[in-house]
Scaffold this motif. Structure first.
Motif, PDB file in Angstrom:
ATOM      1  N   PRO A   1       3.807   1.773   2.589  1.00 21.81           N
ATOM      2  CA  PRO A   1       2.774   2.638   1.997  1.00 21.81           C
ATOM      3  C   PRO A   1       1.576   2.859   2.911  1.00 21.81           C
ATOM      4  O   PRO A   1       0.940   3.914   2.863  1.00 21.81           O
ATOM      5  CB  PRO A   1       2.379   1.885   0.720  1.00 21.81           C
ATOM      6  CG  PRO A   1       2.760   0.458   0.967  1.00 21.81           C
ATOM      7  CD  PRO A   1       4.002   0.532   1.812  1.00 21.81           C
ATOM      8  N   HIS A   2       1.245   1.868   3.767  1.00 21.81           N
ATOM      9  CA  HIS A   2       0.092   2.003   4.654  1.00 21.81           C
ATOM     10  C   HIS A   2       0.320   3.093   5.690  1.00 21.81           C
ATOM     11  O   HIS A   2      -0.625   3.782   6.095  1.00 21.81           O
ATOM     12  CB  HIS A   2      -0.215   0.672   5.336  1.00 21.81           C
ATOM     13  CG  HIS A   2       0.949   0.034   6.021  1.00 21.81           C
ATOM     14  ND1 HIS A   2       2.134  -0.265   5.376  1.00 21.81           N
ATOM     15  CD2 HIS A   2       1.127  -0.372   7.318  1.00 21.81           C
ATOM     16  CE1 HIS A   2       2.983  -0.825   6.221  1.00 21.81           C
ATOM     17  NE2 HIS A   2       2.405  -0.886   7.409  1.00 21.81           N
ATOM     18  N   TYR A   3       1.569   3.274   6.166  1.00 22.45           N
ATOM     19  CA  TYR A   3       1.883   4.378   7.067  1.00 22.45           C
ATOM     20  C   TYR A   3       2.151   5.664   6.293  1.00 22.45           C
ATOM     21  O   TYR A   3       1.797   6.768   6.733  1.00 22.45           O
ATOM     22  CB  TYR A   3       3.106   4.050   7.914  1.00 22.45           C
ATOM     23  CG  TYR A   3       2.905   2.988   8.961  1.00 22.45           C
ATOM     24  CD1 TYR A   3       1.654   2.751   9.522  1.00 22.45           C
ATOM     25  CD2 TYR A   3       3.978   2.217   9.414  1.00 22.45           C
ATOM     26  CE1 TYR A   3       1.474   1.776  10.487  1.00 22.45           C
ATOM     27  CE2 TYR A   3       3.808   1.245  10.398  1.00 22.45           C
ATOM     28  CZ  TYR A   3       2.559   1.022  10.921  1.00 22.45           C
ATOM     29  OH  TYR A   3       2.385   0.060  11.879  1.00 22.45           O
ATOM     30  N   LEU A   4       2.805   5.531   5.138  1.00 20.55           N
ATOM     31  CA  LEU A   4       3.205   6.696   4.349  1.00 20.55           C
ATOM     32  C   LEU A   4       2.015   7.581   4.004  1.00 20.55           C
ATOM     33  O   LEU A   4       2.095   8.813   4.085  1.00 20.55           O
ATOM     34  CB  LEU A   4       3.917   6.240   3.073  1.00 20.55           C
ATOM     35  CG  LEU A   4       4.205   7.320   2.027  1.00 20.55           C
ATOM     36  CD1 LEU A   4       5.163   8.359   2.594  1.00 20.55           C
ATOM     37  CD2 LEU A   4       4.764   6.693   0.755  1.00 20.55           C
TER      38      LEU A   4
ATOM     39  N   THR B   1      10.110  -1.372  -3.007  1.00 20.72           N
ATOM     40  CA  THR B   1       9.795  -2.406  -3.993  1.00 20.72           C
ATOM     41  C   THR B   1       8.304  -2.715  -4.034  1.00 20.72           C
ATOM     42  O   THR B   1       7.892  -3.728  -4.599  1.00 20.72           O
ATOM     43  CB  THR B   1      10.580  -3.690  -3.668  1.00 20.72           C
ATOM     44  OG1 THR B   1      10.273  -4.106  -2.323  1.00 20.72           O
ATOM     45  CG2 THR B   1      12.078  -3.458  -3.784  1.00 20.72           C
ATOM     46  N   ASP B   2       7.491  -1.854  -3.427  1.00 25.86           N
ATOM     47  CA  ASP B   2       6.047  -2.086  -3.385  1.00 25.86           C
ATOM     48  C   ASP B   2       5.342  -0.963  -4.141  1.00 25.86           C
ATOM     49  O   ASP B   2       5.899  -0.401  -5.085  1.00 25.86           O
ATOM     50  CB  ASP B   2       5.567  -2.200  -1.933  1.00 25.86           C
ATOM     51  CG  ASP B   2       5.993  -1.010  -1.081  1.00 25.86           C
ATOM     52  OD1 ASP B   2       6.330   0.051  -1.668  1.00 25.86           O
ATOM     53  OD2 ASP B   2       5.987  -1.113   0.158  1.00 25.86           O
ATOM     54  N   ASN B   3       4.131  -0.614  -3.727  1.00 28.82           N
ATOM     55  CA  ASN B   3       3.368   0.417  -4.437  1.00 28.82           C
ATOM     56  C   ASN B   3       3.575   1.816  -3.871  1.00 28.82           C
ATOM     57  O   ASN B   3       2.725   2.695  -4.049  1.00 28.82           O
ATOM     58  CB  ASN B   3       1.876   0.056  -4.413  1.00 28.82           C
ATOM     59  CG  ASN B   3       1.278   0.113  -3.008  1.00 28.82           C
ATOM     60  OD1 ASN B   3       1.967  -0.202  -2.039  1.00 28.82           O
ATOM     61  ND2 ASN B   3       0.020   0.500  -2.899  1.00 28.82           N
ATOM     62  N   THR B   4       4.711   2.044  -3.212  1.00 32.90           N
ATOM     63  CA  THR B   4       5.009   3.382  -2.691  1.00 32.90           C
ATOM     64  C   THR B   4       4.923   4.466  -3.770  1.00 32.90           C
ATOM     65  O   THR B   4       4.343   5.534  -3.525  1.00 32.90           O
ATOM     66  CB  THR B   4       6.397   3.388  -2.009  1.00 32.90           C
ATOM     67  OG1 THR B   4       6.324   2.624  -0.808  1.00 32.90           O
ATOM     68  CG2 THR B   4       6.841   4.799  -1.673  1.00 32.90           C
ATOM     69  N   PRO B   5       5.478   4.275  -4.984  1.00 36.16           N
ATOM     70  CA  PRO B   5       5.361   5.340  -5.993  1.00 36.16           C
ATOM     71  C   PRO B   5       3.916   5.720  -6.293  1.00 36.16           C
ATOM     72  O   PRO B   5       3.600   6.908  -6.421  1.00 36.16           O
ATOM     73  CB  PRO B   5       6.037   4.717  -7.226  1.00 36.16           C
ATOM     74  CG  PRO B   5       7.003   3.727  -6.663  1.00 36.16           C
ATOM     75  CD  PRO B   5       6.314   3.149  -5.466  1.00 36.16           C
ATOM     76  N   GLU B   6       3.029   4.739  -6.377  1.00 37.59           N
ATOM     77  CA  GLU B   6       1.625   5.032  -6.655  1.00 37.59           C
ATOM     78  C   GLU B   6       0.987   5.838  -5.524  1.00 37.59           C
ATOM     79  O   GLU B   6       0.184   6.760  -5.769  1.00 37.59           O
ATOM     80  CB  GLU B   6       0.843   3.734  -6.876  1.00 37.59           C
ATOM     81  CG  GLU B   6       1.147   3.035  -8.195  1.00 37.59           C
ATOM     82  CD  GLU B   6       2.417   2.201  -8.143  1.00 37.59           C
ATOM     83  OE1 GLU B   6       3.086   2.156  -7.080  1.00 37.59           O
ATOM     84  OE2 GLU B   6       2.754   1.588  -9.169  1.00 37.59           O
ATOM     85  N   VAL B   7       1.359   5.504  -4.278  1.00 36.84           N
ATOM     86  CA  VAL B   7       0.823   6.249  -3.139  1.00 36.84           C
ATOM     87  C   VAL B   7       1.261   7.704  -3.206  1.00 36.84           C
ATOM     88  O   VAL B   7       0.453   8.633  -3.050  1.00 36.84           O
ATOM     89  CB  VAL B   7       1.266   5.598  -1.806  1.00 36.84           C
ATOM     90  CG1 VAL B   7       0.925   6.506  -0.630  1.00 36.84           C
ATOM     91  CG2 VAL B   7       0.608   4.236  -1.631  1.00 36.84           C
ATOM     92  N   VAL B   8       2.548   7.938  -3.450  1.00 36.05           N
ATOM     93  CA  VAL B   8       3.065   9.312  -3.478  1.00 36.05           C
ATOM     94  C   VAL B   8       2.440  10.097  -4.633  1.00 36.05           C
ATOM     95  O   VAL B   8       1.959  11.229  -4.456  1.00 36.05           O
ATOM     96  CB  VAL B   8       4.602   9.309  -3.602  1.00 36.05           C
ATOM     97  CG1 VAL B   8       5.128  10.740  -3.707  1.00 36.05           C
ATOM     98  CG2 VAL B   8       5.233   8.605  -2.420  1.00 36.05           C
ATOM     99  N   LEU B   9       2.441   9.497  -5.822  1.00 31.31           N
ATOM    100  CA  LEU B   9       1.958  10.212  -6.993  1.00 31.31           C
ATOM    101  C   LEU B   9       0.445  10.378  -6.997  1.00 31.31           C
ATOM    102  O   LEU B   9      -0.099  11.135  -7.802  1.00 31.31           O
ATOM    103  CB  LEU B   9       2.420   9.489  -8.266  1.00 31.31           C
ATOM    104  CG  LEU B   9       3.950   9.447  -8.433  1.00 31.31           C
ATOM    105  CD1 LEU B   9       4.344   8.607  -9.630  1.00 31.31           C
ATOM    106  CD2 LEU B   9       4.526  10.853  -8.555  1.00 31.31           C
ATOM    107  N   GLY B  10      -0.226   9.705  -6.059  1.00 29.91           N
ATOM    108  CA  GLY B  10      -1.658   9.912  -5.905  1.00 29.91           C
ATOM    109  C   GLY B  10      -2.001  11.230  -5.230  1.00 29.91           C
ATOM    110  O   GLY B  10      -3.154  11.675  -5.279  1.00 29.91           O
TER     111      GLY B  10
END
Length: 482
Positions: A15-18, A43-52
């Protein structure tokens, strides 16, 4: 409504790079595209990053965990709605005008099936390492079949994150089988991780011209979490060249370039075989296998003597193990090969000069004091040449450094393969760290090594060759070899 372009961003647990990669895509000066974020089961907070991110162009697709990276890319091809497709990665960052410049090139040349760009490189923290991954120069348009042929000799490495291509030209039936886990049929193999760097542009070039836009429009990130550090790269390269050979026979370049691909395939088969040898000497069965590979790779040199350049590493290895008084494969090769012309890669020029040094009885490590300790960065065929060359000069190879976790901990050619962090964890006095890479990216490698060792001399094998030819090795090494 026709969508001109789909941008598919592949991501998994970064998520930090995404966030940086996704923002760079959304802020492109070219805006007429759909954006797929393809999550391979993070398995981390990737969905929250994208949907932000709030953008009407964005679709978030979350695949089930446990699939290889290639499954994520295949999924993108099958669901993309754009006429053209870019599959990019969460650790790379587009320059703001990358898509605009590529799509403008398509507008000027509508016959093109694919365009990729030059790239800069950066480290895990975003610090610039190289301004250009490929040498600066003009843009290039390859006629139908030409890229497939020229890839054999030019061997420019273009990471795929900037490749815009026409997905309708791919064999979609095979992709559906890969997606569903079905066998591809007799004589066909599923793609090897990492081999798409070569194969997708070649598949495009079977049908139409393709182009290279020689501007560094993508920042390619080098870091320890890359898939390349967890994959069998020798297998990927070998699979790529086997595929390209299969393609080149369907082009007008068949007669000239099939011998080059035969030589490359022999060379990488030999590399794979050498990496399996644990002992400090080549056992006779392995030596015979390598000699057989050389014969297979050199069988058609009469049709194109330049193919011999691709066999130089294997010929050098066999020369290092040749019995006294017999003609080696290297000497056979030097009889039929032309001189190395200016159009060839730096590594080919240096290998050609190294061949001349060996032919005259020389050794690259002649100015190292007997008993000097060195480490070698790498554990492939060039590294094997350096290990053997050093031993023949009485120089001790302490270990080989390799970033690939698939190789770390192995015992290879009587040496242990360790991560680069070994340099900081051990107090063994070293005369030099020797770089074995064939690519011209020494600045990147030195930057990586200096994080672990601030003082030891770092020298590439290419420099050793040049210093031998110029007779200046002693001046360069005197600081460490007194």
């Amino acid at each position: 409504m026709t969508i001109p372009l789909t941008v598919a961003l592949l991501t998994y647990n970064r998520p930090h790079y995404l966030q940086l990669a996704l923002r760079a895509i959304i802020e492109q000066t070219y805006t007429d595209f759909e954006l797929l974020v393809m999550d391979n089961g993070s398995t981390d907070n990737t969905p929250e990053v994208v949907l932000g991110f709030k953008d009407d162009r964005l679709r978030y697709v979350r695949n089930a965990p446990g699939h290889p990276a290639s499954f994520n890319g295949t999924s993108a091809v099958l669901i993309a709605r754009g006429k053209r497709l870019l599959i990019t990665h969460d650790d790379d960052i587009m320059e703001a005008d990358m898509l605009q410049r590529q799509m403008a090139m398509f507008d000027r040349n509508p016959e093109l099936a694919a365009i990729w760009t030059n790239q800069s490189t950066m480290d895990e923290n975003g610090q610039r390492l190289l301004d250009h991954l490929a040498p600066p120069g003009p843009d290039r348009i390859y006629a139908r079949g030409e890229y497939i042929a020229k890839a054999a000799e030019e061997r420019h490495w273009h990471p795929p994150s900037s490749l815009i291509f026409t997905p309708g030209l791919l064999p979609l039936a095979s992709l559906h089988k890969v997606y569903r886990g079905l066998p591809l049929g007799t004589g066909k193999r599923a793609p090897t991780e990492g081999s798409g760097d070569y194969i997708i542009p070649a598949q495009m070039n079977l049908k139409a011209p393709v182009a290279f836009l020689n501007a560094p429009l993508l920042r390619y990130r080098q870091h320890g979490g890359q898939e390349t550090n967890h994959a069998d790269l020798t297998g990927a390269v070998l699979h790529g060249y086997v595929s390209l050979r299969r393609f080149v026979v369907r082009t007008d370049y068949k007669q000239q370039y099939v011998p080059v691909y035969d030589a490359l395939i022999a060379r990488y088969k030999a590399q794979r075989r050498v990496t399996e040898i644990a002992g400090s000497t080549l056992p006779m069965p392995a030596l015979r296998q390598l000699q057989r590979m050389f014969r297979q790779g050199s069988a058609d040199l009469a049709a194109n003597p330049r193919a011999g350049f691709q066999l130089l590493p294997l010929a050098l290895l066999l020369h290092q193990h040749a019995a006294a008084g017999t003609e080696s494969e290297l000497e056979q090769l030097l009889r039929v090969m032309p001189a190395a012309g200016p159009a060839l890669q730096t590594s080919i020029h240096r290998l050609y000069r190294w061949a001349g040094i060996r032919h005259q009885g020389g050794n690259l490590f002649r100015n190292f004091a007997p008993g000097s300790r060195i480490v070698i960065l790498g554990s492939v065929l060039l590294s094997a040449l350096l290990v053997q060359e050093a031993r023949q000069a009485g120089v001790h190879v302490v270990c080989c450094l390799d970033s690939s976790v698939t190789r770390q901990g192995c015992n290879w050619l009587g040496t242990t393969i360790v991560p680069p962090s070994w340099l900081a964890e051990n107090d063994v006095p070293l005369a030099a760290i020797v770089l074995s890479s064939e690519r011209d990216h020494e600045d990147e490698l030195i930057h990586m090594l200096r994080r672990h060792d601030a003082e030891t001399l770092i020298v590439s094998w290419k420099q050793l060759v040049e210093q031998y030819v110029q007779g200046s090795v002693a001046a360069v090494l005197e600081m460490t070899l007194d």
